[in-house]
Design an enzyme around this catalytic site. Structure first.
Site, mmCIF file in Angstrom:
data_model
loop_
_atom_site.group_PDB
_atom_site.id
_atom_site.type_symbol
_atom_site.label_atom_id
_atom_site.label_comp_id
_atom_site.label_asym_id
_atom_site.label_seq_id
_atom_site.Cartn_x
_atom_site.Cartn_y
_atom_site.Cartn_z
ATOM 1 N N THR A 153 70.967 -14.014 72.302
ATOM 2 C CA THR A 153 69.774 -13.282 71.871
ATOM 3 C C THR A 153 68.832 -13.048 73.058
ATOM 4 O O THR A 153 68.301 -11.939 73.233
ATOM 5 C CB THR A 153 69.055 -14.078 70.761
ATOM 6 O OG1 THR A 153 69.966 -14.242 69.672
ATOM 7 C CG2 THR A 153 67.802 -13.378 70.289
ATOM 8 N N CYS A 192 73.885 -14.201 60.344
ATOM 9 C CA CYS A 192 72.452 -14.022 60.609
ATOM 10 C C CYS A 192 71.758 -13.228 59.501
ATOM 11 O O CYS A 192 70.570 -12.997 59.566
ATOM 12 C CB CYS A 192 72.251 -13.293 61.919
ATOM 13 S SG CYS A 192 73.066 -14.091 63.282
ATOM 14 N N ASN A 194 80.386 -7.699 65.409
ATOM 15 C CA ASN A 194 80.551 -9.051 64.872
ATOM 16 C C ASN A 194 80.917 -9.088 63.395
ATOM 17 O O ASN A 194 81.303 -10.128 62.892
ATOM 18 C CB ASN A 194 79.277 -9.882 65.113
ATOM 19 C CG ASN A 194 78.020 -9.160 64.706
ATOM 20 O OD1 ASN A 194 77.710 -8.101 65.237
ATOM 21 N ND2 ASN A 194 77.305 -9.703 63.746
HETATM 22 N N1 PLP Z 1 75.331 -10.682 69.687
HETATM 23 C C1 PLP Z 1 76.365 -10.811 68.845
HETATM 24 C C2 PLP Z 1 77.335 -9.678 68.704
HETATM 25 C C3 PLP Z 1 76.532 -11.977 68.098
HETATM 26 O O1 PLP Z 1 77.554 -12.085 67.251
HETATM 27 C C4 PLP Z 1 75.584 -13.012 68.256
HETATM 28 C C5 PLP Z 1 75.686 -14.266 67.443
HETATM 29 O O2 PLP Z 1 75.982 -14.229 66.274
HETATM 30 C C6 PLP Z 1 74.522 -12.837 69.162
HETATM 31 C C7 PLP Z 1 74.434 -11.655 69.857
HETATM 32 C C8 PLP Z 1 73.486 -13.889 69.371
HETATM 33 O O3 PLP Z 1 73.967 -14.935 70.173
HETATM 34 P P1 PLP Z 1 73.204 -16.337 70.144
HETATM 35 O O4 PLP Z 1 73.556 -16.984 68.846
HETATM 36 O O5 PLP Z 1 73.742 -17.075 71.325
HETATM 37 O O6 PLP Z 1 71.756 -16.035 70.280
#
Ligand code: PLP
Length: 375
Positions: A70, A321, A149
């Site tokens: 993030t 999320c 994702n």
């Molecule tokens: N980007 C994608 C495509 C993700 O799947 C995720 C996590 O689910 C993130 C960003 C965020 O990563 P983090 O959990 O390390 O903040």
């Protein structure tokens, strides 16, 4: 336990945990300290950086550790816009990015930027031509993820990079779901910024990295403070997390081809097993080997996830999320409400066994046969 939610997070292998414990209890110095313990910690951070750089086939000084994916996404977006502040205030992204990108861009719209959100087709794919059509004279940044994702769709980042070669717009790609899942290097993607996160590949949570290369220059820090990470990312280095991230990368690199093949075998086996369930639909292209999205139209995904969890089968309703909310990805793909609301995501890791998939298929079939459709 049948853990089939590796796109949400992954188990940490023993070797990774051991590397972290050793840093926490023995090599615990502050990398900024002058004495030997500090020097050891600094060396460890530098060696870990080199490991990530090897995996991306880039220079170590192009890799900066962040606190998570993030942070990498937010930083890359703001850094690119700062560098290109004289180009304009237009951003091109997709409607199906992770919220780490989408919410950051939405915030930037509040701050006076304009954004174009490119929508996928019904299969979940986006073409470079669609991105080309969205570009404007004042486009300062294009941010397109490498692997979605929720659907496992792989987006044409290298083609988009080629498109931007003679334009000022910088290119960021969120490769959190692509790293160690599909083969790529920094050069093969051609993006100026690439976001990574450790906890999707057997590393600990709370650590990521941002590749800053290509045409990115004079990068503006996201935070201001001490001189760590070459002054780019202040804050005492998270040495144990950094070591865990590097160890996870090392382990996956050593078995890379075997893991790619294993993930693809799991996806294909799951496709075959699940296709025997009446009414079940496959959602999205599942280009990436570790993600398979399926829908039981009419059966709310929250209920499926809860019932399966009672049988120790762990999957997720869309992205982890977005608990409780209709998935913006499925909405953007134009799925009917019934189909979108019945969609669950199944995701695999190197530890996944075919028996886990058998247990999933059995539990899903039982759900389908014993519950009434509600939607
Ligand atoms: N980007 C994608 C495509 C993700 O799947 C995720 C996590 O689910 C993130 C960003 C965020 O990563 P983090 O959990 O390390 O903040």
């Amino acid at each position: 336990m049948h853990y089939l939610d590796h796109a949400a997070t992954t188990p940490v292998p023993e070797e990774v945990a051991r590397a972290m414990v050793s840093v926490l209890t023995e090599q615990f110095g502050n990398p900024s300290a002058q004495y030997e313990l500090g020097r050891q910690a600094k060396l460890l951070v530098d060696q870990s950086r080199s490991t990530i750089a090897r995996a991306l086939d880039c220079r170590p000084d192009q890799v900066v550790f962040t606190s998570c994916g993030t942070e990498g996404d937010n930083w890359a977006i703001r850094a690119a816009l700062h560098q290109n502040r004289r180009v304009g205030k237009h951003i091109v992204t997709t409607a199906v990015e992770h919220s780490a990108v989408l919410q950051c861009v939405k915030q930037l719209e509040q701050e006076g930027y304009a954004a174009t959100y490119v929508k996928p087709d019904r299969s979940g794919r986006i073409s470079a031509d669609q991105i080309a059509a969205a570009l404007r004279e004042d486009t300062a940044l294009v941010s397109v993820m490498l692997v979605n994702n929720e659907t496992g769709a792989v987006f044409p980042v290298a083609e988009i990079a080629a498109l931007l070669k003679d334009r000022p717009a910088l290119l960021h790609t969120d490769a959190v779901q692509g790293f160690m899942k599909i083969p790529f290097t920094a050069k093969s993607l051609g993006a100026d910024y690439i976001t990574l996160s450790a906890h999707k590949i057997g590393g600990p949570k709370g650590i990521g990295a941002l590749y800053i290369g290509g045409r990115a220059k004079n990068t503006m820090p996201l935070l201001f403070g001490g001189g760590q990470e070459n002054g780019l990312r202040p804050g005492t280095e998270a040495t144990a997390q950094v070591a865990g991230f590097a160890k996870a990368v090392e382990l996956r690199m050593a078995r890379r081809e075997e893991i790619f093949a294993r993930l693809a075998a799991c996806r294909d086996y799951a496709r075959e097993k699940l296709s025997a369930i009446p009414d079940l639909q496959f959602i999205g292209p599942a280009d990436a080997p570790h993600i398979l999205s399926v829908s039981l139209p009419g059966y709310p995904s929250q209920n499926i996830v809860t019932e399966l969890s009672g049988k120790s089968v762990y999957i997720s309703a869309g992205s982890a999320c977005h608990r409780g909310k209709a998935s913006h990805v499925l909405v953007a793909m134009g799925l009917e409400r019934k189909t979108a609301a019945g969609t669950v995501r199944i995701s695999f890791g190197p530890e996944t066994a075919f028996e886990d998939i058998d247990a999933l298929a059995e539990a899903l079939l039982e759900h389908r046969n014993t519950r009434f459709p509600m939607l």
